[in-house]
Structure formats: C-alpha cells, structure tokens
Design a protein around this motif. Structure first.
Motif, PDB file in Angstrom:
ATOM      1  N   GLY A  83       1.839  -5.783 -14.368  1.00 31.07           N
ATOM      2  CA  GLY A  83       1.844  -4.841 -14.409  1.00 31.07           C
ATOM      3  C   GLY A  83       2.177  -3.216 -14.856  1.00 31.07           C
ATOM      4  O   GLY A  83       2.819  -3.099 -14.510  1.00 31.07           O
ATOM      5  N   ARG A  84       2.797  -4.252 -16.199  1.00 28.44           N
ATOM      6  CA  ARG A  84       3.500  -2.919 -16.824  1.00 28.44           C
ATOM      7  C   ARG A  84       4.206  -2.114 -15.831  1.00 28.44           C
ATOM      8  O   ARG A  84       4.325  -1.148 -15.990  1.00 28.44           O
ATOM      9  CB  ARG A  84       2.034  -1.913 -17.535  1.00 28.44           C
TER      10      ARG A  84
ATOM     11  N   LEU B 146       1.138  -1.206   0.240  1.00 33.41           N
ATOM     12  CA  LEU B 146       0.267  -0.131  -0.268  1.00 33.41           C
ATOM     13  C   LEU B 146       0.447   1.433   0.082  1.00 33.41           C
ATOM     14  O   LEU B 146       0.445   2.573  -0.460  1.00 33.41           O
ATOM     15  CB  LEU B 146      -1.022   0.355   1.351  1.00 33.41           C
ATOM     16  N   LEU B 147       2.595   1.328   0.841  1.00 36.18           N
ATOM     17  CA  LEU B 147       3.144   2.188   0.906  1.00 36.18           C
ATOM     18  C   LEU B 147       3.689   2.453  -0.409  1.00 36.18           C
ATOM     19  O   LEU B 147       4.300   3.736  -0.103  1.00 36.18           O
ATOM     20  CB  LEU B 147       3.773   2.495   2.261  1.00 36.18           C
ATOM     21  N   HIS B 148       4.092   1.608  -1.431  1.00 38.33           N
ATOM     22  CA  HIS B 148       4.710   2.162  -1.750  1.00 38.33           C
ATOM     23  C   HIS B 148       4.279   1.706  -3.494  1.00 38.33           C
ATOM     24  O   HIS B 148       3.634   0.707  -3.673  1.00 38.33           O
ATOM     25  CB  HIS B 148       6.160   1.310  -1.987  1.00 38.33           C
ATOM     26  N   GLU B 149       4.102   2.365  -3.832  1.00 36.82           N
ATOM     27  CA  GLU B 149       3.061   1.954  -5.571  1.00 36.82           C
ATOM     28  C   GLU B 149       4.167   1.505  -5.989  1.00 36.82           C
ATOM     29  O   GLU B 149       3.258   0.694  -7.798  1.00 36.82           O
ATOM     30  CB  GLU B 149       2.663   3.516  -6.210  1.00 36.82           C
ATOM     31  N   ASN B 150       5.442   1.252  -6.311  1.00 31.89           N
ATOM     32  CA  ASN B 150       6.087   0.437  -6.865  1.00 31.89           C
ATOM     33  C   ASN B 150       6.367  -1.097  -6.827  1.00 31.89           C
ATOM     34  O   ASN B 150       6.730  -2.016  -6.723  1.00 31.89           O
ATOM     35  CB  ASN B 150       7.580   0.818  -8.035  1.00 31.89           C
ATOM     36  N   VAL B 151       5.607  -1.281  -5.736  1.00 36.52           N
ATOM     37  CA  VAL B 151       5.025  -2.781  -5.166  1.00 36.52           C
ATOM     38  C   VAL B 151       4.404  -3.162  -5.030  1.00 36.52           C
ATOM     39  O   VAL B 151       3.471  -3.068  -4.288  1.00 36.52           O
ATOM     40  CB  VAL B 151       6.024  -2.614  -3.643  1.00 36.52           C
ATOM     41  N   VAL B 152       3.979  -4.937  -5.809  1.00 35.60           N
ATOM     42  CA  VAL B 152       3.396  -4.813  -6.307  1.00 35.60           C
ATOM     43  C   VAL B 152       3.510  -6.875  -5.687  1.00 35.60           C
ATOM     44  O   VAL B 152       4.878  -7.135  -4.830  1.00 35.60           O
ATOM     45  CB  VAL B 152       2.714  -5.602  -7.078  1.00 35.60           C
ATOM     46  N   GLY B 153       2.402  -7.176  -5.498  1.00 27.82           N
ATOM     47  CA  GLY B 153       3.036  -8.985  -3.942  1.00 27.82           C
ATOM     48  C   GLY B 153       2.069 -10.127  -4.872  1.00 27.82           C
ATOM     49  O   GLY B 153       1.787  -9.721  -6.037  1.00 27.82           O
TER      50      GLY B 153
END
Ligand code: ATP
Length: 517
Positions: A233-234, A57-64
């Motif tokens: 996720g581009r 949530l806090l890092h827009e460039n981190v996904v799970g």
C-alpha cells in the motif's frame, strides 16, 4: 422500573422481535453463544458499516484487511496469549458457581460508589437549589467513610494484580465478606489462573495434526500483515490497519447476555507510529473514538473513560470507553498504547524483520502501536439498552396504554421505513408497492397491510423503524401520504416525491460522518 427488570425485558424483547436468539435453542442452547435474527443482523451490519467507513473513508491513512481466523500457533506464543491470556477464577464451594475474582472485587468497589451516589442524591433532594455537590462530597462523613473503604480495596487490588498475587485477590474477597449471589455463602476456593483460548487440530492424521488456536482477538492478524500492507500500500507512518472479525474466548463467567460471549466479533484498528509519538496519538485516538460514540445521540452522559488499574505487560497507557448499561457502566471499547511489543515479538519469533524505514528521520525502527478495539456485540447491546423505552400513551378511546419503542439512532435502525396502506383495496396496496419499488434501492423498506393501523405502528415501534408512511384514499388523488415519526408519533402530510429526500436526510451516514469530521 428497576434496572434489572429493564434488562430482563430487553433480553426478552431481543428474542421476541427477531434481534438475538440463543444459539442451538432447540437443543437447549449453548452457553454464552448467540445468533442474530433478521433485525439483529441488520442492526449489526449497520454498526459495522458505521465503524468501517468512519475508519477507512474518513482517514486516508487507515486501510482495512480481512485476515484468517486460523493462524500459525507460534503467533500466540509470540503475542503472550499461550502463557498469559488468563483470568483469575474462583469457585463458590456451595453453589459450585465459578466467578472471575477480579470482577467480584470490581463489583464490590462499584457498590461503594453506588452508596456514595445514593447519599448525594438524597442530600440533593433535601437541600434543593442550594445544594453544593462538590462540597458535600468533600465533607459528608458517610461519603468519606465509603470513599475510604473503596480506596483501601482499590489499592490492595491494584497491588495484587500487579504482583500477580492470587492469594491476595482471594484475601480481599474474604476480608470484605463477599458472598456468592447464588448460595449466599462465603465458602470460596483458592484463586486459579485459567487460559481463555480455544484450541483445535489442523491436519488429517492424529500424528501429523497441529494444535492451533481460535484467535482470541483480531489484532494479531494485523500485526503479522504489517509489512505486507505497508509495502503493497506504500503506507507511510503514521498509518493504521483496520479489521472486523470473529474472536473466541472460553470465558469463565458467561452471564449478561451478549455482553460476554464465547464467540463474538471485534472491530480493531492498529495505528503504527514513530517511537516517542505514541502517547500523543493515544490522546488523539481517545478523542476520535469518544466522538464516534457520542455522535449517535444516545446521550453524552452515558459514556465515560475508565483508565486501567493494571497495565498489560506490553502497554504504556490504556483506557476503556464505558457505557451505562442497565447493569452499570461497562467497557465497550479499549484504547491501548501497545508500545513496540507486538511487532518486536513477531520479529523475534519469526526471524523476519518487521521494521519501517522512515524517510523523514532517515532511520529504521520497529513502529509503536495505538490500538482501538471495540466489540460489535457490546456496541449492539449498548445501543439496544439505550434505545429500549416503555412509554405511556393515550389510546384512541382516551384510555392510557403502553407502547414499547426502540429509539434507535435512525441511521442504525434495521428497517428505515414501513409503507402501510390504510385498507387492502381501492388501489392503496398498489400505490404502497410502487413507493417501495422506488425507495427500496436506498432504504430497507417493509410493507405491512395486516391489522389496524395502530397495531402496525406498534409493531414498527418495537423494531425501531423511524418512519411509517401511511397511504389513504387522498393519496391516490393528490399523491400525498402521511409520514409518522417514531419518537414523537407526530404525523405530517407530505408529497410522495419528497419522501426520499426527507428520509435520507435523517438516515444517511453522510450526515453522521459530517459530525465526526
Ligand atoms: P473484559 O475485561 O470485559 O473481559 P477485555 O478488556 O478483556 O474485556 P479486550 O481484550 O480489550 O477486552 O477486547 C476488546 C473489546 O472486545 C472489548 O472492549 C469488548 O467490547 C470486546 N470483548 C472482549 N471480550 C468479549 C466477550 N467475551 N464478549 C463480547 N465482547 C467482548
């Protein structure tokens, strides 16, 4: 109380209050495997949520992602685990107990540190306010002698690890007269390498079955999905992929409760960056991660960085975040700059390109990786050991009494509030139930009407519930209740309508996340 006793009490407390049970207990247990009970699982889930949301949530460039535990066996060849995921083990011939040679040497060095700290402590007491610690450390002969001995061991140790010199590891143990804590003897075997991966078979017939491994880390599931996520996720570099999941290691020495388990859970994030930018990102992630730990308010002095003596073959920088457990400062999280090793290896073994076209640089490259890897169970243990307290309190009759209280960060506490009607009649239970019916959508609530109010408070203290709400006769008349705070035991009369606001202010993750932003 001696730290060893604190630890024993903590382990007993975890069992008695439904946090952690030995696995297969009614069959006499299974070594270094544990189950989480009704409160343990809540605490564990809260830890995972704190980590997951702080990453994605806090890092827009981190996904799970959530990758499978079973993976193609070649992955473990490519990652180096088949050939090199070993620990150096040594046996004591008298006790037949097995130890990790590197851990015995690390403990030996820690003993010299402890001796030095004791000298400093003694001198600080003797000299009082005029004590100059830095000068004392630089000049006191006993401190210097212990430091020299530790340094000598340290240098030999680092060299032996870097040269993979197992004989020298043994020699350090012999030369320093390390004894087995069980037998008390120095009768050691040679040091041997032991692979920590569990294997099993996939497929129905013996002929057609394929030997596969239970993953010893979640990281590889991220690397092999790097392109899937990047493309679908581009994602643009720099970006990260986070994952929480089980990992399995056939640990040689499985003591210290949930600190070293054979089945455990990891929270890992691999951050992909352009070559040459990795050390800058390594520093950034170090700061992000230590802040995450400290924001929980367990005491900043309880954490420290410990840089690795021996870098893994794939790493160009590595550090651990250590927490002061009852048995000393121990690793809770590792932060590693893994270079392009993993993606390059998978590229080579799979024959598929794992490259990124960087539109800004107008070139393709194999990204470099910064990894943050933390064990959920070790985090759980650090939180529980920091929270466990025994306090002298005055009983009703003025007699002194001891209360056991878990001072868990409220945001992580398994139960957020207990609602306690003073008596089981006169409409008090009904009012208590209606308060729970209102609050249960936001908070984990518990209802308790059994025993005296004092005993009920103690039960909640023991599981770390931050708020007890007591309903008395006045409550039915003016819609007020008392709220009792776990840590100070102070009580305050508040309106029922204000409860939700008071509690959410203290237990909301949002407040914690604001500290991280
Ligand atoms: P150690 O030196 O204690 O064996 P490690 O350096 O091998 O740990 P990593 O491979 O870096 O550990 O794993 C990352 C994290 O996973 C560790 O910081 C720890 O929190 C957790 N972890 C590793 N092994 C175990 C285990 N056997 N039981 C519980 N947690 C573990």
């Amino acid at each position: 109380m001696a730290q060893e006793d604190v630890f024993k009490k903590l382990v007993a407390h975890c069992k008695e209050y439904g946090f952690v049970f030995q696995s297969s207990e009614i069959y006499d247990g299974l070594g270094a495997v544990y189950d989480y009970g009704q409160y343990g699982v809540e605490l564990k889930n809260n830890i995972k949520k704190y980590w997951w949301d702080s990453m994605v949530l806090l890092h827009e460039n981190v996904v799970g992602i959530d990758s499978a535990i079973f993976m193609h066996p070649t992955i473990w060849k490519a990652s180096g685990h088949v050939d090199a995921f070993n620990d150096p083990l040594i046996d004591n011939k008298d006790s037949k107990k097995r130890y990790r040679a590197d851990v015995l040497i690390e403990e030996l060095m820690a003993k010299y540190d402890a001796k030095i700290d004791k000298e400093v402590e003694k001198a600080a007491k003797r000299f009082g306010d005029s004590f100059n610690e830095a000068m004392f450390r630089e000049t006191n002969p006993r401190v210097l002698e212990n430091l020299k001995k530790k340094e000598e061991i340290h240098q030999r140790f680092v060299k032996a690890l870097n040269d993979s010199n197992l004989e020298e590891l043994r020699q350090i143990i012999i030369d320093n007269e390390v004894v087995c804590p069980i037998s008390g003897t120095k009768n050691w075997t040679d040091v041997r390498q032991f692979n920590l991966m569990f294997s099993t078979e996939m497929g129905s017939t013996a002929d057609g079955a394929m030997k596969i491994f239970l993953r010893p880390e979640t990281a590889q599931g991220i690397f092999v999905n790097f392109l899937n996520v990047q493309k679908t996720g581009r994602m643009k570099i720099p970006f990260g992929i986070a994952q929480i999941g089980k990992a399995f290691r056939n640990e040689i020495v499985a003591r210290q409760f949930i600190f070293r388990m054979r089945e455990f859970e990891q929270m890992e994030m691999q951050f992909f960056v352009a070559p040459g930018e990795e050390l800058e990102w390594f520093e950034k992630w170090k700061q992000v991660r230590i802040k995450w730990h400290k924001a929980l308010g367990m005491g900043d002095h309880k954490y420290r960085f410990h840089d690795h003596d021996k870098l893994a073959h794939y790493a160009n920088a590595a550090t651990d975040i250590e927490y002061e457990m009852p048995f000393g400062f121990k690793e809770v999280e590792g932060i590693h700059s893994r270079t392009d090793f993993d993606l390059s290896q998978h590229q080579q073994h799979s024959g598929k390109k794992l490259m990124y076209f960087d539109p800004e640089k107008n070139e393709s490259y194999v990204p470099y990786v910064i990894e943050t890897s933390i064990g959920v169970d070790r985090m759980f243990l650090s939180i529980m050991s920091g929270a466990y307290c025994e306090e002298e309190v005055k009983g009703k009759d003025g007699e002194s009494d001891t209360r056991v209280v878990l001072k868990l960060p409220p945001v992580l506490a398994p139960v957020k509030l207990a609602v306690l009607p003073l008596v089981k009649k006169d409409g008090l239970p009904e009012l208590a139930r209606s308060i729970i019916d209102d609050l249960k959508f936001d908070f984990n609530c518990q209802y308790d009407e059994k025993d005296s109010i004092g005993k009920r408070y103690r039960r909640q203290d023991a599981i770390g519930t931050p708020f007890c709400i007591t309903i008395d006769h006045q409550s039915t008349q003016d819609n007020t209740v008392t709220i009792r705070y776990r840590d100070t035991m102070e009580q305050e009369r508040v309106k029922i309508g204000d409860l939700s606001g008071i509690i959410s202010q203290k237990v909301s993750m949002k407040e914690l996340f604001k500290k991280l932003s």
